[in-house]
Design a protein around this motif. Structure first.
Motif, PDB file in Angstrom:
ATOM      1  N   GLY A  83      51.041  92.885  14.885  1.00  0.00           N
ATOM      2  CA  GLY A  83      52.230  92.577  15.682  1.00  0.00           C
ATOM      3  C   GLY A  83      53.310  93.629  15.601  1.00  0.00           C
ATOM      4  O   GLY A  83      54.460  93.391  16.001  1.00  0.00           O
ATOM      5  N   ILE A  84      52.972  94.821  15.114  1.00  0.00           N
ATOM      6  CA  ILE A  84      53.955  95.902  14.987  1.00  0.00           C
ATOM      7  C   ILE A  84      54.167  96.592  16.331  1.00  0.00           C
ATOM      8  O   ILE A  84      55.279  97.017  16.663  1.00  0.00           O
ATOM      9  CB  ILE A  84      53.501  96.911  13.916  1.00  0.00           C
ATOM     10  CG1 ILE A  84      53.371  96.217  12.553  1.00  0.00           C
ATOM     11  CG2 ILE A  84      54.471  98.088  13.818  1.00  0.00           C
ATOM     12  CD1 ILE A  84      52.708  97.062  11.479  1.00  0.00           C
ATOM     13  N   LEU A  85      53.106  96.719  17.137  1.00  0.00           N
ATOM     14  CA  LEU A  85      53.187  97.336  18.463  1.00  0.00           C
ATOM     15  C   LEU A  85      52.574  96.415  19.503  1.00  0.00           C
ATOM     16  O   LEU A  85      51.682  95.622  19.203  1.00  0.00           O
ATOM     17  CB  LEU A  85      52.434  98.667  18.486  1.00  0.00           C
ATOM     18  CG  LEU A  85      53.092  99.906  17.888  1.00  0.00           C
ATOM     19  CD1 LEU A  85      52.175 101.106  18.043  1.00  0.00           C
ATOM     20  CD2 LEU A  85      54.450 100.186  18.512  1.00  0.00           C
ATOM     21  N   LYS A  86      53.046  96.538  20.740  1.00  0.00           N
ATOM     22  CA  LYS A  86      52.441  95.825  21.861  1.00  0.00           C
ATOM     23  C   LYS A  86      51.236  96.613  22.370  1.00  0.00           C
ATOM     24  O   LYS A  86      51.222  97.849  22.316  1.00  0.00           O
ATOM     25  CB  LYS A  86      53.453  95.653  22.995  1.00  0.00           C
ATOM     26  CG  LYS A  86      54.678  94.830  22.618  1.00  0.00           C
ATOM     27  CD  LYS A  86      54.304  93.373  22.357  1.00  0.00           C
ATOM     28  CE  LYS A  86      55.549  92.526  22.090  1.00  0.00           C
ATOM     29  NZ  LYS A  86      55.198  91.117  21.767  1.00  0.00           N
ATOM     30  N   GLU A  87      50.254  95.914  22.888  1.00  0.00           N
ATOM     31  CA  GLU A  87      49.005  96.553  23.318  1.00  0.00           C
ATOM     32  C   GLU A  87      49.237  97.633  24.371  1.00  0.00           C
ATOM     33  O   GLU A  87      48.620  98.703  24.318  1.00  0.00           O
ATOM     34  CB  GLU A  87      48.046  95.492  23.868  1.00  0.00           C
ATOM     35  CG  GLU A  87      46.675  96.038  24.220  1.00  0.00           C
ATOM     36  CD  GLU A  87      45.768  94.964  24.789  1.00  0.00           C
ATOM     37  OE1 GLU A  87      44.887  95.314  25.591  1.00  0.00           O
ATOM     38  OE2 GLU A  87      45.936  93.784  24.435  1.00  0.00           O
ATOM     39  N   HIS A  88      50.139  97.398  25.323  1.00  0.00           N
ATOM     40  CA  HIS A  88      50.338  98.366  26.411  1.00  0.00           C
ATOM     41  C   HIS A  88      50.974  99.665  25.924  1.00  0.00           C
ATOM     42  O   HIS A  88      50.954 100.672  26.633  1.00  0.00           O
ATOM     43  CB  HIS A  88      51.191  97.749  27.531  1.00  0.00           C
ATOM     44  CG  HIS A  88      52.634  97.523  27.150  1.00  0.00           C
ATOM     45  ND1 HIS A  88      53.045  96.382  26.487  1.00  0.00           N
ATOM     46  CD2 HIS A  88      53.750  98.286  27.318  1.00  0.00           C
ATOM     47  CE1 HIS A  88      54.360  96.451  26.282  1.00  0.00           C
ATOM     48  NE2 HIS A  88      54.805  97.604  26.765  1.00  0.00           N
ATOM     49  N   ARG A  89      51.510  99.657  24.717  1.00  0.00           N
ATOM     50  CA  ARG A  89      52.142 100.861  24.164  1.00  0.00           C
ATOM     51  C   ARG A  89      51.255 101.581  23.154  1.00  0.00           C
ATOM     52  O   ARG A  89      51.666 102.566  22.563  1.00  0.00           O
ATOM     53  CB  ARG A  89      53.466 100.476  23.483  1.00  0.00           C
ATOM     54  CG  ARG A  89      54.526  99.927  24.412  1.00  0.00           C
ATOM     55  CD  ARG A  89      55.818  99.718  23.676  1.00  0.00           C
ATOM     56  NE  ARG A  89      56.288 100.959  23.056  1.00  0.00           N
ATOM     57  CZ  ARG A  89      57.244 101.005  22.127  1.00  0.00           C
ATOM     58  NH1 ARG A  89      57.787  99.885  21.682  1.00  0.00           N
ATOM     59  NH2 ARG A  89      57.627 102.147  21.616  1.00  0.00           N
ATOM     60  N   ALA A  90      50.037 101.067  22.956  1.00  0.00           N
ATOM     61  CA  ALA A  90      49.215 101.601  21.864  1.00  0.00           C
ATOM     62  C   ALA A  90      47.735 101.643  22.256  1.00  0.00           C
ATOM     63  O   ALA A  90      46.992 100.692  21.995  1.00  0.00           O
ATOM     64  CB  ALA A  90      49.406 100.733  20.623  1.00  0.00           C
ATOM     65  N   PRO A  91      47.284 102.732  22.876  1.00  0.00           N
ATOM     66  CA  PRO A  91      45.860 102.852  23.221  1.00  0.00           C
ATOM     67  C   PRO A  91      45.000 102.783  21.959  1.00  0.00           C
ATOM     68  O   PRO A  91      45.286 103.464  20.976  1.00  0.00           O
ATOM     69  CB  PRO A  91      45.763 104.244  23.871  1.00  0.00           C
ATOM     70  CG  PRO A  91      47.162 104.631  24.192  1.00  0.00           C
ATOM     71  CD  PRO A  91      48.038 103.944  23.213  1.00  0.00           C
ATOM     72  N   GLN A  92      43.938 101.966  22.004  1.00  0.00           N
ATOM     73  CA  GLN A  92      43.151 101.726  20.801  1.00  0.00           C
ATOM     74  C   GLN A  92      41.813 102.464  20.867  1.00  0.00           C
ATOM     75  O   GLN A  92      41.098 102.380  21.855  1.00  0.00           O
ATOM     76  CB  GLN A  92      42.849 100.228  20.618  1.00  0.00           C
ATOM     77  CG  GLN A  92      43.942  99.291  21.048  1.00  0.00           C
ATOM     78  CD  GLN A  92      43.761  98.809  22.480  1.00  0.00           C
ATOM     79  OE1 GLN A  92      43.607  99.586  23.402  1.00  0.00           O
ATOM     80  NE2 GLN A  92      43.793  97.514  22.654  1.00  0.00           N
ATOM     81  N   ALA A  93      41.503 103.152  19.787  1.00  0.00           N
ATOM     82  CA  ALA A  93      40.167 103.726  19.595  1.00  0.00           C
ATOM     83  C   ALA A  93      39.523 102.992  18.429  1.00  0.00           C
ATOM     84  O   ALA A  93      40.209 102.458  17.555  1.00  0.00           O
ATOM     85  CB  ALA A  93      40.253 105.220  19.300  1.00  0.00           C
ATOM     86  N   ILE A  94      38.202 102.962  18.429  1.00  0.00           N
ATOM     87  CA  ILE A  94      37.464 102.354  17.320  1.00  0.00           C
ATOM     88  C   ILE A  94      36.139 103.090  17.187  1.00  0.00           C
ATOM     89  O   ILE A  94      35.657 103.682  18.166  1.00  0.00           O
ATOM     90  CB  ILE A  94      37.254 100.836  17.540  1.00  0.00           C
ATOM     91  CG1 ILE A  94      36.865 100.147  16.236  1.00  0.00           C
ATOM     92  CG2 ILE A  94      36.272 100.561  18.669  1.00  0.00           C
ATOM     93  CD1 ILE A  94      37.027  98.636  16.262  1.00  0.00           C
ATOM     94  N   CYS A  95      35.544 103.085  16.004  1.00  0.00           N
ATOM     95  CA  CYS A  95      34.358 103.923  15.781  1.00  0.00           C
ATOM     96  C   CYS A  95      33.233 103.156  15.094  1.00  0.00           C
ATOM     97  O   CYS A  95      32.824 103.498  13.991  1.00  0.00           O
ATOM     98  CB  CYS A  95      34.734 105.159  14.968  1.00  0.00           C
ATOM     99  SG  CYS A  95      35.692 104.788  13.460  1.00  0.00           S
ATOM    100  N   PRO A  96      32.720 102.093  15.730  1.00  0.00           N
ATOM    101  CA  PRO A  96      31.650 101.332  15.104  1.00  0.00           C
ATOM    102  C   PRO A  96      30.330 102.068  15.136  1.00  0.00           C
ATOM    103  O   PRO A  96      30.084 102.910  15.997  1.00  0.00           O
ATOM    104  CB  PRO A  96      31.573 100.069  15.980  1.00  0.00           C
ATOM    105  CG  PRO A  96      31.965 100.566  17.337  1.00  0.00           C
ATOM    106  CD  PRO A  96      33.025 101.606  17.085  1.00  0.00           C
ATOM    107  N   GLY A  97      29.455 101.741  14.198  1.00  0.00           N
ATOM    108  CA  GLY A  97      28.087 102.231  14.270  1.00  0.00           C
ATOM    109  C   GLY A  97      27.309 101.394  15.273  1.00  0.00           C
ATOM    110  O   GLY A  97      27.743 100.299  15.664  1.00  0.00           O
ATOM    111  N   PRO A  98      26.153 101.862  15.712  1.00  0.00           N
ATOM    112  CA  PRO A  98      25.352 101.123  16.701  1.00  0.00           C
ATOM    113  C   PRO A  98      24.910  99.747  16.222  1.00  0.00           C
ATOM    114  O   PRO A  98      24.560  98.883  17.022  1.00  0.00           O
ATOM    115  CB  PRO A  98      24.149 102.042  16.939  1.00  0.00           C
ATOM    116  CG  PRO A  98      24.131 103.013  15.799  1.00  0.00           C
ATOM    117  CD  PRO A  98      25.539 103.150  15.351  1.00  0.00           C
TER     118      PRO A  98
END
Length: 606
Positions: free
Chosen positions: A472-487
């Protein structure tokens, strides 16, 4: 720490997704790892938790002297305080109630002596004996380790406010190391992403990495390694400085989350076999160096009562069932396993925002791919349609490719500038695309090169945004999210409780994945054959690359043959050994076809 309560740990996941994992799971005795690459993210999380737990907070500004190290120290000290507070609260609870203390003991592996003692206590009818055992159990409880990760090669130099480079102890890696070394933690430092002599030398300046008068080491060293030779070389290098490796953490070159450091065609089973067969060398070759250092550099030398323990061997990368875990622990004699991506689906353990969680739940195998988004130039495991990907596409459409580069942790390119810049930055991408456009390359080649430039993403910033949104520190529209899961994440399709996931790991419940999920060894060999195909496609000089690619192919074939030996063994419960044989048969044919393409290329050139 040698005797961990659990036979698994939660590895580092990006800069943000395991940023507060110890706060969530360490009170239950579970080890987990924090990335300390992004000290600016660390500071924001410290502010959040300081307010939540009503701790005093004073901002350490971006311009503070030695601010990077100070921010990391302050955060790690706070995490230690929170974990200890939560652990003591848990420890003080009563037995025989459905509470967190009961959960602590019930989640332990069934092989645990502490678990067996707990089960004995709850069956005893005598009140006095029960109380004695309850006191013993409570006294033997301990929290999980708050471990930290530093990518050794992410070690750019810092600059003063007037643009002058600072001395080496203020490099990103050294400052992060100092931040950890100055903290009050007694845990482990995981060094990953390659051998960095300067950083390894800097370890020797901190006493916490050496034995105290009792022979104890407060801060232990874990090396993430890709092969036995590298492990032995790095272990010897550190031993000459009196630094002992507590654990070698072996990771699949491709079947993992985050950056993928592919081996030269060596499959994980072959690597594990070598570690098992040569394990003793990791002690015998090291012990004389350690003892020699203490004799020459420490008063009293290496005391006879001190025990030089054999380093732990652990493995991670694509593990998805209890049967696979047992294969690694029992057949290959690993001391523990690392389960990363599945825990992204466990909100009790990691911080993943709602939109990204939905993306992971819906992700199929074809949505998970080895990408070129990392500015480090290393293949990066990724999932399609992240907030980060959409954000970058929108900027490209507006004619403003790349990122403003708000943090600069991956600045390393000096192709156009005197000071390093990041290949994901707008500055670099505009300059590079202009160069490509003005070149005399064919249009098809230009398009291909532009695509590679524009693919680079702002991982420094975007990998931490999911945590900021989740808290809840940032709103979603202000913070593009990257993630790096394995297959491996493709086979986990919903949110799970912490207990559900741990019961799955230990095979105490119905498996969370379908029985036809391919074995981790089968998945890895498919990924390596795909990678081999890509190496051939990118090969512009077949003659000079032929020996290297032939060696890669031969190593792959040897690994596949060993996989067939494993496939003939008796399967553990929840282990799909049949998929290994099927995969080997198909991938050997594909490998031969791709190699024929390489030979054809060579003939055409010749």
């Amino acid at each position: 720490m040698k005797n961990s309560l659990h036979t698994f740990s939660i590895p580092v996941m990006g800069t943000g997704h395991s940023i507060d994992s110890p706060i969530r799971v360490a009170p239950y005795g579970i080890n987990s790892v924090i990335s300390i690459v992004d000290d600016l993210l660390v500071e924001r999380i410290r502010k959040y938790y300081s307010n939540l737990f009503e701790f005093p907070y004073k901002n350490i500004s971006r311009k503070a002297v030695d601010g990077r190290a100070k921010r990391i120290t302050a955060y790690l000290n706070m995490v230690q305080d929170i974990v200890q507070q939560k652990f003591e609260e848990l420890k003080s609870q009563s037995f025989f109630e459905q509470n967190e203390k009961t959960k602590y003991f019930e989640m332990l592996p069934d092989s645990s002596e502490l678990k067996k003692l707990y089960q004995r206590m709850i069956k005893i009818s005598g009140k006095e004996e029960q109380q004695i055992l309850a006191a013993v159990l409570t006294a033997r409880m301990k929290p999980g380790s708050i471990d930290v990760n530093i990518m050794a090669k992410v070690d750019g130099f810092s600059y003063t406010n007037n643009g002058q480079p600072m001395t080496s102890e203020f490099s990103d890696g050294s400052a992060a190391l100092r931040g950890y070394a100055n903290s009050k933690l007694s845990s482990s430092l995981i060094l990953s992403a390659g051998f960095n002599p300067r950083l390894y030398n800097y370890l020797s300046e901190f006493e916490d990495f050496y034995r105290d008068v009792k022979g104890e080491i407060k801060k232990k060293i874990i090396l993430k390694v890709s092969d036995f030779r590298s492990a032995l070389i790095q272990g010897k290098y550190l031993a000459k400085k009196g630094l002992e490796v507590f654990e070698y953490r072996i990771e699949s070159g491709l079947n993992c989350g985050g950056h993928a450091f592919a081996s030269d065609g060596y499959l994980l089973p072959s690597l594990l076999k070598e570690f098992k067969e040569k394990r003793e060398m990791l002690s015998s070759a090291i012990q004389p160096l350690i003892e020699g250092f203490y004799e020459e550099n420490r008063e009293g030398g290496f005391k006879s009562k001190w025990i030089l323990n054999e380093p732990r061997l652990t493995v991670q990368g694509g593990i998805g069932t209890s049967g696979e875990a047992r294969r690694l622990l029992e057949d290959f004699e690993m001391d523990a396993t690392g389960w990363g991506s599945p825990f992204l689906m466990v909100p009790e353990a990691t911080t993943v925002d709602e939109a990204t969680m939905k993306l992971l739940q819906d992700a199929k195998e074809e949505d998970l791919y080895l990408s070129g988004v990392s500015p480090l130039g290393v293949p990066f495991n990724n999932v399609r349609n992240t907030g980060s990907e959409k954000w970058h596409k929108e900027r490209i459409e507006k004619g403003k490719p790349g990122s403003p580069c708000p943090k600069g942790f991956l600045e390393s390119n000096t192709e156009f500038t005197e000071s390093p810049i990041c290949t994901a930055s707008s500055q670099y991408q505009l300059l590079k695309i202009s160069q490509i456009n003005e070149s005399e390359l064919p249009d098809e080649k230009k398009e291909e090169q532009r695509g590679k430039v524009l693919e680079k993403a702002c991982l420094c910033d975007h990998l931490g945004n999911g945590a900021l949104i989740s808290l809840g520190i940032l709103k979603e529209h202000r913070a593009p999210q990257a993630i790096c899961p394995g297959p491996n994440i493709a086979w986990f399709d919903r949110q799970y409780s912490l207990r559900e996931m741990i019961d799955h790991i230990y095979g105490r419940s119905e498996a969370l994945v379908p029985a036809d999920r391919p074995h981790m060894f089968a998945k890895e060999l498919v990924m390596y054959v795909d990678y081999f195909k890509e190496l051939i496609n990118q090969c512009e000089d077949p003659e000079s690359e032929f020996k290297k690619l032939t060696r890669f192919k031969n190593n792959l074939e040897d690994g596949m043959n060993y996989c067939l030996e494993i496939a003939e063994k008796t399967a553990y419960p929840n282990e799909n050994l049949n998929s290994i044989k099927e995969a080997v048969e198909l991938q050997k044919t594909r490998l031969a076809t791709f190699f024929e393409d390489l030979e054809h290329k060579l003939m055409v050139v010749g």
